[in-house]
Design a protein around this motif. Sequence first.
Motif, PDB file in Angstrom:
ATOM      1  N   ASN A  93       0.862  -1.187   0.000  1.00 23.09           N
ATOM      2  CA  ASN A  93       0.000   0.000   0.000  1.00 23.09           C
ATOM      3  C   ASN A  93       0.896   1.234   0.000  1.00 23.09           C
ATOM      4  OD1 ASN A  93      -2.774  -1.113   0.264  1.00 23.09           O
ATOM      5  ND2 ASN A  93      -1.975  -1.948   2.181  1.00 23.09           N
ATOM      6  N   ASN A  94       1.142   1.763  -1.181  1.00 21.09           N
ATOM      7  CA  ASN A  94       2.081   2.874  -1.305  1.00 21.09           C
ATOM      8  C   ASN A  94       1.418   4.177  -1.766  1.00 21.09           C
ATOM      9  OD1 ASN A  94       4.861   4.151  -1.804  1.00 21.09           O
ATOM     10  ND2 ASN A  94       3.969   4.174  -3.854  1.00 21.09           N
ATOM     11  N   ALA A  95       0.271   4.104  -2.412  1.00 18.61           N
ATOM     12  CA  ALA A  95      -0.367   5.299  -2.977  1.00 18.61           C
ATOM     13  C   ALA A  95      -0.594   6.357  -1.896  1.00 18.61           C
ATOM     14  CB  ALA A  95      -1.692   4.927  -3.631  1.00 18.61           C
ATOM     15  N   GLY A  96      -0.254   7.598  -2.239  1.00 18.56           N
ATOM     16  CA  GLY A  96      -0.447   8.668  -1.268  1.00 18.56           C
ATOM     17  C   GLY A  96      -0.262  10.042  -1.895  1.00 18.56           C
ATOM     18  N   ILE A  97      -0.902  11.035  -1.297  1.00 14.02           N
ATOM     19  CA  ILE A  97      -0.779  12.418  -1.740  1.00 14.02           C
ATOM     20  C   ILE A  97      -0.553  13.323  -0.534  1.00 14.02           C
ATOM     21  CG2 ILE A  97      -2.249  12.083  -3.764  1.00 14.02           C
ATOM     22  CD1 ILE A  97      -4.513  13.502  -2.197  1.00 14.02           C
ATOM     23  N   ILE A  98      -0.081  14.535  -0.798  1.00 13.62           N
ATOM     24  CA  ILE A  98       0.030  15.547   0.258  1.00 13.62           C
ATOM     25  C   ILE A  98      -0.729  16.793  -0.172  1.00 13.62           C
ATOM     26  CG2 ILE A  98       2.225  14.757   1.226  1.00 13.62           C
ATOM     27  CD1 ILE A  98       3.598  16.972  -0.400  1.00 13.62           C
ATOM     28  N   ASN A 153      -9.030  19.512   1.144  1.00 14.19           N
ATOM     29  CA  ASN A 153      -7.656  19.062   1.364  1.00 14.19           C
ATOM     30  C   ASN A 153      -7.567  18.021   2.476  1.00 14.19           C
ATOM     31  OD1 ASN A 153      -6.683  20.657  -0.665  1.00 14.19           O
ATOM     32  ND2 ASN A 153      -5.798  22.221   0.664  1.00 14.19           N
ATOM     33  N   TRP A 154      -8.438  18.157   3.455  1.00 13.88           N
ATOM     34  CA  TRP A 154      -8.509  17.129   4.497  1.00 13.88           C
ATOM     35  C   TRP A 154      -9.048  15.823   3.920  1.00 13.88           C
ATOM     36  CZ3 TRP A 154      -7.161  15.872   9.413  1.00 13.88           C
ATOM     37  CH2 TRP A 154      -7.839  14.800   9.997  1.00 13.88           C
ATOM     38  N   SER A 155     -10.192  15.885   3.274  1.00 16.59           N
ATOM     39  CA  SER A 155     -10.864  14.665   2.815  1.00 16.59           C
ATOM     40  C   SER A 155     -10.093  13.975   1.684  1.00 16.59           C
ATOM     41  CB  SER A 155     -12.294  14.975   2.363  1.00 16.59           C
ATOM     42  OG  SER A 155     -12.315  15.904   1.307  1.00 16.59           O
ATOM     43  N   ASP A 156      -9.466  14.752   0.797  1.00 20.03           N
ATOM     44  CA  ASP A 156      -8.704  14.147  -0.298  1.00 20.03           C
ATOM     45  C   ASP A 156      -7.533  13.317   0.227  1.00 20.03           C
ATOM     46  OD1 ASP A 156     -10.377  15.292  -2.129  1.00 20.03           O
ATOM     47  OD2 ASP A 156      -8.983  16.856  -2.776  1.00 20.03           O
ATOM     48  N   VAL A 157      -6.822  13.853   1.201  1.00 20.56           N
ATOM     49  CA  VAL A 157      -5.665  13.149   1.756  1.00 20.56           C
ATOM     50  C   VAL A 157      -6.107  11.913   2.541  1.00 20.56           C
ATOM     51  CG1 VAL A 157      -3.783  13.308   3.440  1.00 20.56           C
ATOM     52  CG2 VAL A 157      -4.142  15.139   1.777  1.00 20.56           C
ATOM     53  N   ILE A 158      -7.130  12.059   3.362  1.00 16.49           N
ATOM     54  CA  ILE A 158      -7.623  10.909   4.126  1.00 16.49           C
ATOM     55  C   ILE A 158      -8.144   9.827   3.184  1.00 16.49           C
ATOM     56  CG2 ILE A 158      -9.355  10.120   5.786  1.00 16.49           C
ATOM     57  CD1 ILE A 158      -7.069  11.729   7.038  1.00 16.49           C
ATOM     58  N   SER A 159      -8.834  10.230   2.135  1.00 16.45           N
ATOM     59  CA  SER A 159      -9.403   9.270   1.193  1.00 16.45           C
ATOM     60  C   SER A 159      -8.326   8.497   0.448  1.00 16.45           C
ATOM     61  CB  SER A 159     -10.310  10.000   0.199  1.00 16.45           C
ATOM     62  OG  SER A 159     -10.875   9.093  -0.717  1.00 16.45           O
ATOM     63  N   THR A 160      -7.345   9.210  -0.105  1.00 21.13           N
ATOM     64  CA  THR A 160      -6.304   8.558  -0.894  1.00 21.13           C
ATOM     65  C   THR A 160      -5.328   7.772  -0.034  1.00 21.13           C
ATOM     66  OG1 THR A 160      -6.436  10.293  -2.581  1.00 21.13           O
ATOM     67  CG2 THR A 160      -4.437   8.950  -2.544  1.00 21.13           C
ATOM     68  N   ASN A 161      -4.971   8.308   1.111  1.00 18.49           N
ATOM     69  CA  ASN A 161      -3.937   7.682   1.927  1.00 18.49           C
ATOM     70  C   ASN A 161      -4.460   6.630   2.901  1.00 18.49           C
ATOM     71  OD1 ASN A 161      -2.537   9.675   0.621  1.00 18.49           O
ATOM     72  ND2 ASN A 161      -1.776  10.679   2.455  1.00 18.49           N
ATOM     73  N   LEU A 162      -5.659   6.840   3.442  1.00 17.38           N
ATOM     74  CA  LEU A 162      -6.152   5.934   4.485  1.00 17.38           C
ATOM     75  C   LEU A 162      -7.344   5.092   4.035  1.00 17.38           C
ATOM     76  CD1 LEU A 162      -5.855   4.933   7.359  1.00 17.38           C
ATOM     77  CD2 LEU A 162      -7.236   6.872   8.134  1.00 17.38           C
ATOM     78  N   ASP A 163      -8.352   5.720   3.442  1.00 18.83           N
ATOM     79  CA  ASP A 163      -9.504   4.940   2.975  1.00 18.83           C
ATOM     80  C   ASP A 163      -9.064   3.893   1.955  1.00 18.83           C
ATOM     81  OD1 ASP A 163     -11.101   6.507   4.561  1.00 18.83           O
ATOM     82  OD2 ASP A 163     -11.960   7.681   2.936  1.00 18.83           O
ATOM     83  N   ALA A 164      -8.147   4.262   1.066  1.00 19.74           N
ATOM     84  CA  ALA A 164      -7.666   3.326   0.043  1.00 19.74           C
ATOM     85  C   ALA A 164      -6.978   2.125   0.665  1.00 19.74           C
ATOM     86  CB  ALA A 164      -6.717   4.048  -0.908  1.00 19.74           C
ATOM     87  N   PHE A 165      -6.282   2.344   1.761  1.00 19.10           N
ATOM     88  CA  PHE A 165      -5.672   1.234   2.504  1.00 19.10           C
ATOM     89  C   PHE A 165      -6.733   0.200   2.853  1.00 19.10           C
ATOM     90  CE2 PHE A 165      -5.315  -0.542   6.761  1.00 19.10           C
ATOM     91  CZ  PHE A 165      -4.092  -1.207   6.729  1.00 19.10           C
ATOM     92  N   PHE A 166      -7.895   0.672   3.314  1.00 15.86           N
ATOM     93  CA  PHE A 166      -8.986  -0.234   3.676  1.00 15.86           C
ATOM     94  C   PHE A 166      -9.570  -0.924   2.453  1.00 15.86           C
ATOM     95  CE2 PHE A 166     -13.632  -0.740   4.011  1.00 15.86           C
ATOM     96  CZ  PHE A 166     -13.676  -1.771   4.942  1.00 15.86           C
ATOM     97  N   TYR A 167      -9.887  -0.148   1.414  1.00 19.46           N
ATOM     98  CA  TYR A 167     -10.534  -0.710   0.226  1.00 19.46           C
ATOM     99  C   TYR A 167      -9.697  -1.824  -0.397  1.00 19.46           C
ATOM    100  CZ  TYR A 167     -13.239   3.667   0.400  1.00 19.46           C
ATOM    101  OH  TYR A 167     -14.022   4.722   0.791  1.00 19.46           O
ATOM    102  N   VAL A 168      -8.408  -1.555  -0.572  1.00 16.03           N
ATOM    103  CA  VAL A 168      -7.536  -2.517  -1.248  1.00 16.03           C
ATOM    104  C   VAL A 168      -7.195  -3.692  -0.339  1.00 16.03           C
ATOM    105  CG1 VAL A 168      -5.286  -2.844  -2.348  1.00 16.03           C
ATOM    106  CG2 VAL A 168      -6.584  -0.742  -2.765  1.00 16.03           C
ATOM    107  N   THR A 169      -6.829  -3.394   0.903  1.00 15.57           N
ATOM    108  CA  THR A 169      -6.405  -4.451   1.820  1.00 15.57           C
ATOM    109  C   THR A 169      -7.548  -5.410   2.132  1.00 15.57           C
ATOM    110  OG1 THR A 169      -4.774  -2.954   2.791  1.00 15.57           O
ATOM    111  CG2 THR A 169      -5.336  -4.925   4.061  1.00 15.57           C
TER     112      THR A 169
END
Length: 244
Positions: A89-94, A106-122
């Motif tokens: 799980n490497n995808a991430g933005i700042i 900016n809050w939701s985009d970072v949480i979505s790409t960095n953390l929510d994606a961790f859940f979806y993929v894992t």
Amino acid sequence: MEDKKNALVTGGSKGIGRAISVDLAQAGYHVMINYHSDDKAANLTKELIETQGGSASLLKFDVANPTEVDKNLLPLFEEKKQSIEVLVNNAGIIRDNSIVWMSKENWSDVISTNLDAFFYVTKIISKRMVKQRYGRIISIASTSGQAGMRGQVNYSASKGGIIAATKSLAIELASRKITANVVAPGFIGTEMVAHVDQEKVLPHIPMKRIGSPEEVAAVVGFLASSKSSYITGQVIAVNGGMYM
């Protein structure tokens, strides 16, 4: 390719993700390179792997979109009957800013790409790993998730969340011979830190230099290997001693 083990690297087309993809391919994995939009970078990474004798394929989808995640990953198992032995799980933005000026987007985009994606993929990949009773899950966090950084409330929250989630994940999956670990890079020479003033940063790094993507990839490669079979739920920092 049928007798090769498979590795999926999200955000695997450039920077740290590219170095990880190349390293895993050199270790003998067929690497599935996920990326969102940069076709040129993705194809370059694939070509780089293939010119070195490895094999790779491209998976273009947004890891922050659960519909796209399902559409692209579920068929791998339900139709193609593929296995995935390693997930990175490497995808991430700042989207850096003081919280006073930080927008909701900016809050939701970072949480979505960095953390929510961790859940979806894992969630999808770990289910497959449970069935095959083997797997390596390695998630890329950051020094910001361990110590916090000025202007990175959103980024620190997302990476800290990955660290905490991985510890629980490791407990849940350990009995199925699946390990889950975190690699936490510090300042690494990628596009993401191109804006950083090194003269201000280097005094805080005991090694007095910026790290390389390959140095991060080497740790990921170890955690993906059989040599790491008794390591799970751990955070391995690659930061030149900046945070201990």
